[in-house]
Design an enzyme around this catalytic site. Sequence first.
Site, PDB file in Angstrom:
ATOM      1  N   GLY A  58      -7.206  10.130   0.714  1.00 34.81           N
ATOM      2  CA  GLY A  58      -7.355  10.311  -0.609  1.00 34.81           C
ATOM      3  C   GLY A  58      -9.714   9.703  -0.078  1.00 34.81           C
ATOM      4  CG  ASN A 140      -9.175   3.101  -8.864  1.00 37.71           C
ATOM      5  OD1 ASN A 140     -10.024   3.462  -9.636  1.00 37.71           O
ATOM      6  ND2 ASN A 140      -9.250   2.204  -8.358  1.00 37.71           N
ATOM      7  CD  GLN A 168      -4.274   4.659  -9.009  1.00 36.22           C
ATOM      8  OE1 GLN A 168      -3.550   4.858  -9.984  1.00 36.22           O
ATOM      9  NE2 GLN A 168      -4.816   4.690  -7.935  1.00 36.22           N
ATOM     10  CB  SER A 188      -4.168   9.868  -1.573  1.00 37.00           C
ATOM     11  OG  SER A 188      -3.654   8.292  -0.516  1.00 37.00           O
ATOM     12  CB  CYS A 313     -12.732 -10.873  -1.401  1.00 38.56           C
ATOM     13  SG  CYS A 313     -12.977 -12.757  -1.108  1.00 38.56           S
TER      14      CYS A 313
HETATM   15  N1  PLP Z   1      -9.872   7.427  -5.615  1.00 39.20           N
HETATM   16  C1  PLP Z   1      -8.970   6.687  -5.680  1.00 39.20           C
HETATM   17  C2  PLP Z   1      -9.177   6.966  -7.124  1.00 39.20           C
HETATM   18  C3  PLP Z   1      -8.030   5.592  -5.085  1.00 39.20           C
HETATM   19  O1  PLP Z   1      -7.186   4.985  -6.050  1.00 39.20           O
HETATM   20  C4  PLP Z   1      -7.814   6.100  -3.957  1.00 39.20           C
HETATM   21  C5  PLP Z   1      -6.653   4.985  -3.370  1.00 39.20           C
HETATM   22  O2  PLP Z   1      -6.708   3.857  -3.764  1.00 39.20           O
HETATM   23  C6  PLP Z   1      -8.818   6.741  -3.623  1.00 39.20           C
HETATM   24  C7  PLP Z   1      -9.109   7.275  -3.981  1.00 39.20           C
HETATM   25  C8  PLP Z   1      -8.559   6.822  -1.501  1.00 39.20           C
HETATM   26  O3  PLP Z   1      -7.353   6.793  -1.259  1.00 39.20           O
HETATM   27  P1  PLP Z   1      -6.616   6.471   0.457  1.00 39.20           P
HETATM   28  O4  PLP Z   1      -6.650   5.305   0.428  1.00 39.20           O
HETATM   29  O5  PLP Z   1      -5.735   7.628   0.422  1.00 39.20           O
HETATM   30  O6  PLP Z   1      -7.961   7.102   0.683  1.00 39.20           O
END
Ligand code: PLP
Length: 384
Positions: A58, A140, A168, A188, A313
């Site tokens: 993603g 997310n 998401q 993703s 963190c």
């Molecule tokens: N965008 C959102 C809203 C996400 O929740 C995430 C991953 O948790 C990402 C982008 C990044 O995706 P990836 O970990 O596949 O790079």
Amino acid sequence: MSKTAIEAMLPFFDKYYGNPSSLYELGQASKEALEAARADIAACLGAEPSEIYFTSCGSESDNQAIRSAAHLGALKGKKHIISTAFEHHAVLHTLKRLEKEEGFEVTLLDVHSDGLVTAAQVKEAIRPDTCLVTIMFANNEIGTVQPIKEIGEICRAAGVPFHTDAVQAVGHIPVNVKEQNIDMLSLSAHKFHGPKGTGALYCRKGMRLLSFIDGGAQERGKRAGTENVAEIVAMAAAMKEACANMPQNSAKLVKLRDKIIAELTKIPHSRLNGSMEHHLPGTINMCFEGIEGEGLLLHLDDKGICASSGSACTSGSLDPSHVLLAIGLPHEVAHGSLRISLSEYNTEEDADRIIKAVPEVVEYLRNMSPVWKELESGERKHLI
Ligand code: PLP
């Protein structure tokens, strides 16, 4: 991972190990599987197969979409980008670099306390030099779903490319790029029980897309590198399954989610974050006053519950979540956050375990917390 997805990918590690770019028959079998996966993913999104580009995740999709629109905009003298304050870091950090290193101007829209932005905010922020609007489909951390169709409509009318990070949303709520006026969309695989480290980018036909990995001619010259055939096939299988089962999965998740929320909101001085009216079916985000989210997570982990707080963190200092700060929560409240992400594989028993464990751990941590003592004695004012 979904069992269907695992089964779909296994033959591509031995029987069909051919490189999809080669001419021999074995390679062609991989090529056919790749194109079938592209067609399946396109069908789930209401797109054409030729509008889907495979990526590694993603984050890569977000980076390519944003940088591409930004650089194409800059060629026309347009260097203004609109986004929101509560995007994923794959978007926010990309925008920060464009701002710092390439002189772009970024407007981050304020997010309302319910975790939503409005199409009217986007309309007001668009300028003659705006080259991109990038707004996430669903957040997310707090699970709020944005008015994507309306935002897309405003962008289309203004002639501004609209990208949405739908990582998401895809596989969880209906997504249709044509009906929702979306020009570019990131997804993703691991968010819908596909493999980790595989993603896709939708880019509407007629929109130019720049390549950022140079090399071979894979993905029609937009993303060089031998395709991860097995995982792409698994991603398509997982997505097809998630989209086909969406109504029943969603109904199950909403039931589990609401049962957990009904019990956890009984904990004194707790709050539920994000509008429940426009919400992902399986995401819960809450704050508990007087405790640190990290402590809560560690104790829940001891009880076999894998949750997150949304806090990062960084070099020993605990930063509260930028999403919770964006919806206006004070630092003290944002520190005590808990995010629970449910999937259709969770059960009533899992929900019961959460309902039992969280109040116990919150009480335990509050009993040890100097901040809680001050809140209880009246030395400090309750914020929730
Ligand atoms: N965008 C959102 C809203 C996400 O929740 C995430 C991953 O948790 C990402 C982008 C990044 O995706 P990836 O970990 O596949 O790079």
